[in-house]
Write a protein that holds these residues in place. Sequence first.
Motif, PDB file in Angstrom:
ATOM      1  N   GLY A 229      -0.566 -33.278  -6.572  1.00  0.00           N
ATOM      2  CA  GLY A 229      -0.715 -31.780  -6.319  1.00  0.00           C
ATOM      3  C   GLY A 229       0.133 -31.106  -5.314  1.00  0.00           C
ATOM      4  O   GLY A 229      -0.003 -30.033  -5.243  1.00  0.00           O
ATOM      5  N   ASN A 304      -2.874 -29.345  -9.966  1.00  0.00           N
ATOM      6  CA  ASN A 304      -4.264 -29.543  -9.316  1.00  0.00           C
ATOM      7  C   ASN A 304      -5.239 -29.094 -10.286  1.00  0.00           C
ATOM      8  O   ASN A 304      -6.290 -29.770 -10.270  1.00  0.00           O
ATOM      9  N   ASP A 305      -5.029 -28.290 -11.081  1.00  0.00           N
ATOM     10  CA  ASP A 305      -6.122 -27.508 -12.084  1.00  0.00           C
ATOM     11  C   ASP A 305      -6.405 -28.821 -12.993  1.00  0.00           C
ATOM     12  O   ASP A 305      -7.698 -29.015 -13.291  1.00  0.00           O
ATOM     13  N   GLY A 307      -5.888 -31.957 -12.846  1.00  0.00           N
ATOM     14  CA  GLY A 307      -6.501 -33.121 -12.098  1.00  0.00           C
ATOM     15  C   GLY A 307      -7.966 -32.900 -11.604  1.00  0.00           C
ATOM     16  O   GLY A 307      -8.664 -33.695 -11.947  1.00  0.00           O
ATOM     17  N   GLN A 308      -8.196 -31.259 -11.301  1.00  0.00           N
ATOM     18  CA  GLN A 308      -9.702 -31.121 -10.952  1.00  0.00           C
ATOM     19  C   GLN A 308     -10.474 -31.250 -12.576  1.00  0.00           C
ATOM     20  O   GLN A 308     -11.639 -31.875 -12.576  1.00  0.00           O
ATOM     21  N   TYR A 309     -10.022 -30.878 -13.766  1.00  0.00           N
ATOM     22  CA  TYR A 309     -10.544 -30.586 -14.767  1.00  0.00           C
ATOM     23  C   TYR A 309     -10.722 -32.354 -15.332  1.00  0.00           C
ATOM     24  O   TYR A 309     -11.972 -32.538 -15.686  1.00  0.00           O
ATOM     25  N   LYS A 311     -10.830 -35.005 -13.321  1.00  0.00           N
ATOM     26  CA  LYS A 311     -11.807 -35.848 -12.456  1.00  0.00           C
ATOM     27  C   LYS A 311     -13.266 -35.195 -12.732  1.00  0.00           C
ATOM     28  O   LYS A 311     -14.110 -36.111 -13.043  1.00  0.00           O
ATOM     29  N   ASP A 312     -13.577 -34.110 -13.192  1.00  0.00           N
ATOM     30  CA  ASP A 312     -15.118 -33.412 -13.655  1.00  0.00           C
ATOM     31  C   ASP A 312     -15.435 -34.340 -14.852  1.00  0.00           C
ATOM     32  O   ASP A 312     -16.436 -34.787 -15.172  1.00  0.00           O
ATOM     33  N   HIS A 315     -16.069 -37.872 -14.126  1.00  0.00           N
ATOM     34  CA  HIS A 315     -17.100 -37.951 -13.532  1.00  0.00           C
ATOM     35  C   HIS A 315     -18.379 -37.903 -14.503  1.00  0.00           C
ATOM     36  O   HIS A 315     -19.371 -38.483 -14.408  1.00  0.00           O
ATOM     37  N   LYS A 329      -6.291 -38.245  -6.724  1.00  0.00           N
ATOM     38  CA  LYS A 329      -6.105 -36.944  -6.419  1.00  0.00           C
ATOM     39  C   LYS A 329      -4.933 -36.391  -7.238  1.00  0.00           C
ATOM     40  O   LYS A 329      -4.053 -37.223  -7.852  1.00  0.00           O
ATOM     41  N   LYS A 374      -4.753 -29.165 -21.346  1.00  0.00           N
ATOM     42  CA  LYS A 374      -6.206 -29.246 -21.282  1.00  0.00           C
ATOM     43  C   LYS A 374      -6.709 -29.967 -22.646  1.00  0.00           C
ATOM     44  O   LYS A 374      -7.600 -30.982 -22.498  1.00  0.00           O
TER      45      LYS A 374
END
Length: 395
Positions: A229, A304-305, A307-309, A311-312, A315, A329, A374
Motif C-alpha cells: 500500500g 489500500n482499498d 486490501g481492506q476489502y 481483509k474484511d 475475516h 497489509k 472488486k
Amino acid sequence: MIKSQQRSSNIMETAIRPSIIMRKGHGSWVYDTQGKKYLDFIQGWGVNCLGHTHPIMVDAITSQAGLMLNASPAFYNEPQLKLASILAEESHMNKVFFANSGAEANEGAIKLARKWGQIHANGAYEIITFNHSFHGRTLTTMAASGKPQWKKLFEPKTPGFIKVPFNNSHHVKKAVSDKTVAIMLELIQGEGGVIPAKTAFLKDLKDIADQHHLLIIIDEIQTGMGRTGSLFAFQDSPITPDILTLGKGLGGGLPISALISTSRVDCFEPGDQGGTFNGNSFVTHVAAKVIKEILNPSVLTHVNDMGQYMKDQLHTLSQKFSFGKVRGKGLLLALGLGQPISEKIVKQSLEEGLLINAPKPDTLRFLPSLLVTKEEVDIMMNILGHVIQQVFRKK
Ligand SMILES: *Cc1c(COP(=O)(O)O)cnc(C)c1O
C-alpha cells in the motif's frame, strides 16, 4: 483430476508441480493448454504486479526490444540511469546496483555490509537475521535465511549469520557483539507465513542499531513495489534502511532486482560486484514503466482499498469456519487456518480454477495483481468458500 506430479518432463524436480501446463495470461486470469481458466491470486509470487501481459508492459517490452537489449555492464545505458534516479528519489537513498534476482540483490547487500564492516567497523562481519526469514536460495542467502528445513542442506554454508526469534528485541540485544555489522530483516516475513514486524520491535531495532552503529538491511523483495500500500513498506514504519533490496514486482514479471544504499554506506569499488546481465537496457526500461504506473496515486489508493476489502471478506470467512486471524497489509495477505489443511485447500482450489498459495501447513497466502478488481476478489472469495466446504465434507 489433476495429477500431483508430472514425472516425464525434462525439468528437474525441484518443486512438486501439477501436470497442467500454463500457456497464456491476461490480467488476473491464466489459461492452461487445455483452455482451462484460473483466477490468479499468486501472480508468480507477486511478481506480475500489474497482472499478466498488461498493455504498459507489452508496449515497454516491444519498444525496447527494437532499440537495445544489453549494452553490457561496462557502459551506462539510458533506461538504467533513469530507473536508478526514480528509485533514489523515492527511497531517499542515492546509490543503486541492479541484479537479476532477489537472492542476488541480497547477496550484494551482505557483501556491501561486510565491506563496510572491514572499512568502518574494525572488521565486523556478523549479520543478525531472524528465525523463519527468507532471503533467497544462493548458499549465502540460504545461510542468512531462518528456514528450519534448510539447516542441514548443502553444508557447509557461509558462516557469519546469527539467527534470533522475530519480534523479540531482547534476543537481538543479546546477539550483538563487537563482530556484528548489521541487522537484516523483512518488515513482513512473507515466506515465513506473512508475519508482520511489530512497531515496538522495529523501534527497538532502530535504537539498538543506533547505539551499536549497526547497519539496517531491509529485504523488501516481497513487501516493496506497492505491495503493502506504499511504494516501500518501510515508508509506513518507524525504521529506515541503510541498505534496501527489491525484486519480485520491480520488473512486473521480468527478472530484475535492486540493491539500494545511502552514499554513506556505499563502499563498493570497481571490481567488487557485477554481473553480465545486470542493469541491462531491456529490463530496466520495463521496470521504469512499471514503477511509474505504481506511482500513479490512484494505484496505491486502489491497493489500500482492495486490501481492506479483501481483509474484511477473509475475516468474515474466517469467522464462519472458526479459522484464525487475517494477517498482512495491502495486497500481501494471509489467512491463518488454525489447522494443517492449507495444502488440501490449495489443491482443491486449483481444481476449481483458483491459484492461491500455502506458505505453511496452516496458512493461505494471497498475492493478487495490484490492479485486481472488486469483482475478482468476490469471485475468489466465492470459490474459496466453496472449496473449504468441500475439503471439510471430504474429511
Ligand atoms: C522471493 C524473495 C527472495 C528471493 O528472491 P528470488 O528472486 O527468488 O531470488 C528474497 N527475499 C524475500 C523477502 C523474498 O520474498
